[in-house]
Design a protein around this motif. Structure first.
Motif, short mmCIF file in Angstrom:
data_model
loop_
_atom_site.label_atom_id
_atom_site.label_comp_id
_atom_site.label_asym_id
_atom_site.label_seq_id
_atom_site.Cartn_x
_atom_site.Cartn_y
_atom_site.Cartn_z
N ILE A 51 129.90 24.28 -10.40
CA ILE A 51 128.75 24.80 -9.67
C ILE A 51 128.83 24.40 -8.20
O ILE A 51 129.01 23.22 -7.88
CB ILE A 51 127.43 24.29 -10.29
CG1 ILE A 51 127.29 24.79 -11.72
CG2 ILE A 51 126.24 24.73 -9.44
CD1 ILE A 51 127.24 26.29 -11.83
N LYS A 52 128.71 25.40 -7.32
CA LYS A 52 128.70 25.17 -5.88
C LYS A 52 127.51 25.92 -5.28
O LYS A 52 127.47 27.16 -5.34
CB LYS A 52 130.00 25.67 -5.24
CG LYS A 52 131.25 24.95 -5.73
CD LYS A 52 132.49 25.53 -5.09
CE LYS A 52 133.75 24.84 -5.59
NZ LYS A 52 134.99 25.44 -4.99
N ASN A 235 107.19 29.86 -2.95
CA ASN A 235 108.59 29.57 -2.63
C ASN A 235 108.78 29.39 -1.12
O ASN A 235 109.55 28.54 -0.68
CB ASN A 235 109.49 30.68 -3.15
CG ASN A 235 109.57 30.70 -4.67
OD1 ASN A 235 109.35 29.69 -5.32
ND2 ASN A 235 109.88 31.85 -5.23
N LEU A 236 108.09 30.20 -0.34
CA LEU A 236 108.19 30.06 1.11
C LEU A 236 107.55 28.76 1.59
O LEU A 236 108.07 28.09 2.48
CB LEU A 236 107.53 31.26 1.80
CG LEU A 236 108.23 32.62 1.64
CD1 LEU A 236 107.37 33.73 2.21
CD2 LEU A 236 109.60 32.60 2.30
N ALA A 237 106.41 28.41 0.98
CA ALA A 237 105.72 27.19 1.38
C ALA A 237 106.51 25.94 0.99
O ALA A 237 106.52 24.95 1.72
CB ALA A 237 104.32 27.15 0.76
N SER A 238 107.20 26.00 -0.14
CA SER A 238 107.94 24.83 -0.61
C SER A 238 109.29 24.68 0.08
O SER A 238 109.94 23.63 -0.04
CB SER A 238 108.16 24.91 -2.12
OG SER A 238 108.96 26.04 -2.45
N GLY A 239 109.73 25.70 0.80
CA GLY A 239 111.02 25.63 1.47
C GLY A 239 112.17 26.13 0.63
O GLY A 239 113.32 26.13 1.08
N GLU A 310 119.04 28.98 0.67
CA GLU A 310 120.22 28.36 1.26
C GLU A 310 120.99 27.49 0.27
O GLU A 310 122.17 27.23 0.48
CB GLU A 310 119.81 27.52 2.48
CG GLU A 310 119.23 28.36 3.62
CD GLU A 310 118.90 27.52 4.83
OE1 GLU A 310 118.91 26.27 4.69
OE2 GLU A 310 118.63 28.10 5.90
N GLN A 311 120.36 27.03 -0.79
CA GLN A 311 121.03 26.19 -1.77
C GLN A 311 120.88 26.80 -3.17
O GLN A 311 120.48 26.14 -4.12
CB GLN A 311 120.46 24.76 -1.74
CG GLN A 311 120.72 24.01 -0.46
CD GLN A 311 122.20 23.68 -0.28
OE1 GLN A 311 122.89 23.33 -1.24
NE2 GLN A 311 122.69 23.80 0.95
N ALA A 312 121.22 28.06 -3.26
CA ALA A 312 121.07 28.77 -4.54
C ALA A 312 122.19 28.39 -5.49
O ALA A 312 123.35 28.24 -5.09
CB ALA A 312 121.06 30.27 -4.30
N ILE A 313 121.84 28.25 -6.76
CA ILE A 313 122.82 27.96 -7.80
C ILE A 313 122.98 29.20 -8.66
O ILE A 313 122.03 29.66 -9.30
CB ILE A 313 122.38 26.76 -8.66
CG1 ILE A 313 122.40 25.48 -7.82
CG2 ILE A 313 123.27 26.61 -9.88
CD1 ILE A 313 121.97 24.24 -8.57
#
Length: 405
Positions: A51-52, A235-239, A310-313
């Motif tokens: 996983i990257k 999701n937008l509020a949590s970053g 930006e950090q999707a798995i």
């Protein structure tokens, strides 16, 4: 010596029943092949993907229908007999173009009558004005009574009012005469005519003579549930998602599945009103339509960007299955090469991959091949599998989580 040994072996084979002889030959052939035994210390091999985290643009695909940019229903503004239709049905018309002609004879007569009355009022005004001026001078010399002067001044005001009245009548008659020529208020594609030549039409009748629709640009109205809107805002509020820095382009997919050649622009989200029956609100998209390929009422799908993760798995779908409870799970190989089961939270499908929001982390080795040969807790020999694919930026419908195979 060798001949004697061969004879003894031949006699032995002759004495052995045929079926047993064939069995011995098969065993002998196997021994002449691969003599490597499957030793008890050999570990089963499994194919794994590491996983990257990566940057992915998340989108929502929503169904909707097209609507004309502007619609004008053509209705007469005066009563009369329709003399002639002056356009081709289904053709493109321009704003101000003459569409119908209503018999203008009666309205021309009304205009001429109003003009004559206006001329009469103006001629009378000149005489009344002179009389009022003379009475004013005579009143200063006490040659006429105050009453006579008051009557002359009142007559002057009446004459002036008559002029204003008949000027308005002339203007009204001219407007009605102009209304006998029915023109196009907007440019666009005109429908078939609902009225034929020689028919009687009335002002502001319920049935329009025809309808003009402006098709370039065209609207695409799609609906989105308020639940999805709330999740997007969280999701937008949590970053977890980052909002687009510019107004995003919206891709349109036609009802036959082909992508439209021109992207649209998101105009607004009508979050001020929610349909109580469906719990959804309207999103309006403006799409250029120079060739009029899209027509009002067509079913289309709009692919609307949500934001950037930006950090999707992402994990290939063949690496996810479901346990006995129905939860999506993945089997990973830990640092000791032991198989472990991880329960996942799936957001959506992106191409042939799942977007994972919980259950996996960077560096995990997920088993994608050889699952049938192992079980959780077993020691394995992992082999890296090259399944790297460029993540697609277009997701399937936003939030459903299809069952993994």
């Amino acid at each position: 010596m060798h001949t004697s040994i061969f004879r003894k072996q031949l006699l032995q084979y002759i004495a052995i029943p045929p079926m047993l002889a064939m069995l011995l030959l098969l065993i002998s052939g196997c021994k002449n092949g691969d003599d490597r035994p499957a030793g008890p210390g050999r570990l089963p091999e499994v194919g794994t993907v590491t996983i990257k985290p990566q940057t992915v643009e998340l989108t929502t695909e929503l169904p909707g229908r097209t609507a004309a940019h502007r619609v004008a229903e053509i209705r007469p503004q005066v009563n009369g007999i329709l003399q002639k239709r002056l356009f081709e049905e289904g053709a493109k018309v321009e704003a101000g173009q003459l569409l119908y002609q209503i018999d203008p004879a009666t309205f021309e007569a009304h205009l001429n009558s109003a003009k004559a009355s206006l001329g009469k009022a103006r001629a009378n005004f000149a005489a009344v004005q002179s009389r009022a001026q003379r009475y004013k001078e005579l009143l200063a010399q006490d040659a006429v009574s105050q009453q006579d002067y008051d009557d002359a001044a009142a007559a002057l005001k009446q004459a002036r009012a008559d002029i204003v009245y008949w000027e308005a009548q002339v203007k009204n008659a001219r407007i009605n005469l102009d209304y006998t020529g029915v023109t196009a208020p907007i440019s666009g594609r005109i429908s078939r005519s609902n009225i034929t030549d020689g028919a009687l039409v009335t002002a502001y009748q319920a049935l329009p003579l025809a309808t003009i629709q402006e098709l370039d640009p065209i609207y695409v109205d799609v609906t989105q549930s308020t639940a999805e809107l709330l999740e997007l805002r969280r999701n937008l509020a949590s970053g977890r998602l980052h909002d687009q820095t510019q107004q995003p382009a919206v891709r349109i997919i036609l009802e036959d599945g082909t992508p439209y050649s021109v992207n649209g622009q998101l105009q607004f989200r009508d979050v001020t009103s929610v349909d109580p029956a469906t719990g959804s609100y309207v999103i309006r998209i403006v799409v250029p339509n120079p060739d009029h390929l899209m027509m009002p009422g067509m079913f289309v799908r709009a692919v609307i960007p949500e934001g950037i993760a930006e950090q999707a798995i992402l994990i290939t779908q063949q690496g996810v299955t479901r346990n006995t409870k129905g939860d999506p799970v993945a089997w990973i190989v830990d640092k000791n090469n032991i198989v472990q089961e991880k329960v996942l939270t799936i957001d959506r499908a992106i191409g042939n991959q799942w977007l994972i929001t919980a259950g996996l982390s960077s560096g995990d080795r997920v088993i994608v091949e050889g699952r049938l040969n192992v079980r959780p807790g077993a020691e394995v020999s992992p082999v890296a599998v090259d399944t790297e694919t460029t993540p697609e930026k277009i997701s399937s419908p936003a939030h459903p989580k299809p069952a993994a195979e």
